[in-house]
Design a protein around this motif. Structure first.
Motif, PDB file in Angstrom:
ATOM      1  N   PHE A 268       2.416 -12.535  -2.083  1.00  0.00           N
ATOM      2  CA  PHE A 268       1.372 -13.536  -1.918  1.00  0.00           C
ATOM      3  C   PHE A 268       0.034 -13.087  -2.479  1.00  0.00           C
ATOM      4  N   LYS A 269      -0.127 -11.805  -2.775  1.00  0.00           N
ATOM      5  CA  LYS A 269      -1.359 -11.317  -3.377  1.00  0.00           C
ATOM      6  C   LYS A 269      -1.486 -11.745  -4.834  1.00  0.00           C
ATOM      7  N   HIS A 270      -0.368 -11.820  -5.513  1.00  0.00           N
ATOM      8  CA  HIS A 270      -0.383 -12.065  -6.960  1.00  0.00           C
ATOM      9  C   HIS A 270      -0.385 -13.506  -7.275  1.00  0.00           C
TER      10      HIS A 270
ATOM     11  N   GLU B 164       5.803  -5.647   3.765  1.00  0.00           N
ATOM     12  CA  GLU B 164       4.860  -5.246   2.723  1.00  0.00           C
ATOM     13  C   GLU B 164       5.168  -5.937   1.389  1.00  0.00           C
ATOM     14  N   LYS B 165       6.433  -6.100   1.085  1.00  0.00           N
ATOM     15  CA  LYS B 165       6.812  -6.788  -0.159  1.00  0.00           C
ATOM     16  C   LYS B 165       6.386  -8.253  -0.106  1.00  0.00           C
ATOM     17  N   THR B 166       6.512  -8.864   1.071  1.00  0.00           N
ATOM     18  CA  THR B 166       6.092 -10.255   1.238  1.00  0.00           C
ATOM     19  C   THR B 166       4.580 -10.372   1.058  1.00  0.00           C
ATOM     20  N   LYS B 167       3.842  -9.433   1.640  1.00  0.00           N
ATOM     21  CA  LYS B 167       2.388  -9.446   1.476  1.00  0.00           C
ATOM     22  C   LYS B 167       2.026  -9.302   0.002  1.00  0.00           C
ATOM     23  N   ASP B 168       2.724  -8.419  -0.714  1.00  0.00           N
ATOM     24  CA  ASP B 168       2.459  -8.223  -2.144  1.00  0.00           C
ATOM     25  C   ASP B 168       2.759  -9.494  -2.940  1.00  0.00           C
TER      26      ASP B 168
ATOM     27  N   THR C 283       0.838  -1.192   0.000  1.00  0.00           N
ATOM     28  CA  THR C 283       0.000   0.000   0.000  1.00  0.00           C
ATOM     29  C   THR C 283       0.874   1.244   0.000  1.00  0.00           C
TER      30      THR C 283
END
Length: 57
Positions: A55-57, A49-53, A2
């Motif tokens: 797993f989003k894709h 935040e990069k780790t969360k991103d 975000t």
């Protein structure tokens, strides 16, 4: 990541780097250590935040 969290991470990293550099320049070990800790906190926030991103894709 975000935009708000990314901005927080970058701000923490920049403030920490400035504080660390200033503390080292004037010989204030405590300020340098606080700056390093703040920079590390920003690095950790960015990594989270990069780790969360990832797993989003």
């Amino acid at each position: 990541m975000t935009a708000g969290e990314k901005a927080k991470a970058k701000t923490e990293q920049a403030k920490g780097k400035i504080k660390e550099t200033l503390g080292s320049a004037i010989g204030n070990d405590r300020m340098a250590a606080e700056g390093q800790a703040e920079k590390s906190k920003g690095d950790a926030r960015e990594a989270k935040e990069k780790t969360k991103d990832a797993f989003k894709h």
